[in-house]
Design an enzyme around this catalytic site. Structure first.
Site, PDB file in Angstrom:
ATOM      1  N   SER A 202       0.841  -1.197   0.000  1.00 21.08           N
ATOM      2  CA  SER A 202       0.000   0.000   0.000  1.00 21.08           C
ATOM      3  C   SER A 202       0.872   1.242   0.000  1.00 21.08           C
ATOM      4  O   SER A 202       1.946   1.275   0.606  1.00 21.08           O
ATOM      5  CB  SER A 202      -0.910   0.000   1.230  1.00 21.08           C
ATOM      6  N   ASP A 207       5.493   7.523   5.525  1.00 24.14           N
ATOM      7  CA  ASP A 207       5.023   8.435   6.575  1.00 24.14           C
ATOM      8  C   ASP A 207       4.565   7.641   7.795  1.00 24.14           C
ATOM      9  O   ASP A 207       3.512   7.006   7.764  1.00 24.14           O
ATOM     10  CB  ASP A 207       3.873   9.293   6.032  1.00 24.14           C
ATOM     11  N   LYS A 224       4.239  -3.646   6.831  1.00 20.33           N
ATOM     12  CA  LYS A 224       4.252  -3.931   5.395  1.00 20.33           C
ATOM     13  C   LYS A 224       5.583  -3.513   4.783  1.00 20.33           C
ATOM     14  O   LYS A 224       6.187  -4.239   3.978  1.00 20.33           O
ATOM     15  CB  LYS A 224       3.104  -3.199   4.691  1.00 20.33           C
TER      16      LYS A 224
END
Length: 322
Positions: A202, A207, A224
């Site tokens: 994703s 951030d 992830k």
């Protein structure tokens, strides 16, 4: 072909309060203000298991592998095949039986039956490395579409305003699913000699304050990203697709956009249809230009631009390895 630039690696650091200790996985929590650390799972155990299964003929996996060898098609396993995007990849592979022998990995018999119940659907838990080995034996490529899924806490009333709260079930936090679970898949694939791994992630991972990390205190993008780095360091040819906001819309009718470092999140074009993500996964298996690449993926709105058909040209735009 575009020149591939190696981006500098920046270690992800999160506070001790952000790390949720796993009691069911081989994990070491990092002390405060330190980089994340982990206990490596040895490849030797997976290799030995596969060798023993090979001497016994691989069971039904051997039959599928022999069929693949006879037909010249590549055997591709889709993990997370019970999910909305994973199901699309699995179905697209089945439609191209002249090129691929499709396999799917799901979590339960119920999930298996929901997508047809075929013999090429395996049941396994990615958090349990041994349980996924039968599905991985004999495959040529692996498409990873597993992900932790937050659940909404009961009692939310949208009429009263405010925002819903989310949680992850015990044992199903991103640390266990998106990190340990994906690491197990990568290790097993490497031991089995898989030729390529396509990993769908994703956008937003650059951030730490991305709102997705706050869902259920799961830091999902952190885990992830950690799995993505592990794959990039594995030596296996890889394609990392960091998809924008997923939409349940028709695919194949929009111009796809390639980005890096979450630049697309700063624009109005930061979503993509699930069927388009599924198609990019399969196309990535066909072109050398997609290997050892990581990129953000979104699309222009329907009716603007030219629908993407030349995927070799699309992959050639990518200049980043991570």
């Amino acid at each position: 072909m575009a020149t591939v630039a190696v981006a500098p690696r920046v270690p992800l650091v999160i506070s001790n309060n952000s790390i949720r200790q796993s009691h069911k996985c081989s994990w070491v929590g990092a002390p405060q203000n330190s980089t994340l650390s982990f206990q490596s799972t040895s490849f030797s155990a997976a290799s030995l298991f596969i060798q023993r299964r090979a001497r016994r003929g691989f069971g039904r996996a051997g039959v599928v592998t022999k069929a693949m060898a006879d037909s010249g098609a590549s055997t591709v396993l889709v993990t997370g095949a019970g999910g909305r995007t994973g199901k699309l990849v699995y179905e697209k592979l089945k439609e191209r039986s002249d090129q691929y022998v499709a396999r799917g990995l799901v979590r339960s018999e119920e999930s298996k039956q929901s997508i047809g119940g075929a013999d090429d659907l395996y049941i396994g838990d990615i958090r349990d490395a041994d349980s996924i080995l039968p599905a991985i034996q004999g495959i040529d490529a692996l498409v990873i579409l597993t992900s932790a899924v937050p659940k909404m806490k009961p009692g939310f009333d949208p009429t009263k305003g405010g925002r819903p709260e989310f949680y992850f079930e015990d044992g199903s936090y991103p640390e266990q699913v998106d990190w340990i679970g994906q690491k197990n898949q990568i290790d097993a694939a490497k031991a089995a000699g898989v030729k390529q791994i396509v990993l769908v992630g994703s956008m937003g991972g650059t951030d730490l304050n991305n709102p997705l990390n706050k869902l259920g205190d799961g830091n999902i993008l952190v885990w992830k990203r950690k799995a993505e780095q592990y794959l990039a360091d594995s030596g296996i040819p890889y394609t990392i697709i960091r998809a924008g906001g997923l939409q349940d819309k028709e695919g194949g009718i929009r111009e796809l956009l390639i980005g890096k470092d979450d630049e697309l999140l700063k624009t109005e074009t930061r979503t993509i249809a699930r069927p388009d993500v599924a198609e990019v996964c399969i196309q990535a298996l066909q072109f050398e230009e997609a290997k050892f690449k990581a990129f953000d993926l979104a699309s222009k709105p329907e009716g603007t631009g030219t629908p993407t058909k030349d995927f070799k040209a699309l992959f050639s735009q990518i200049t980043t390895r991570f």
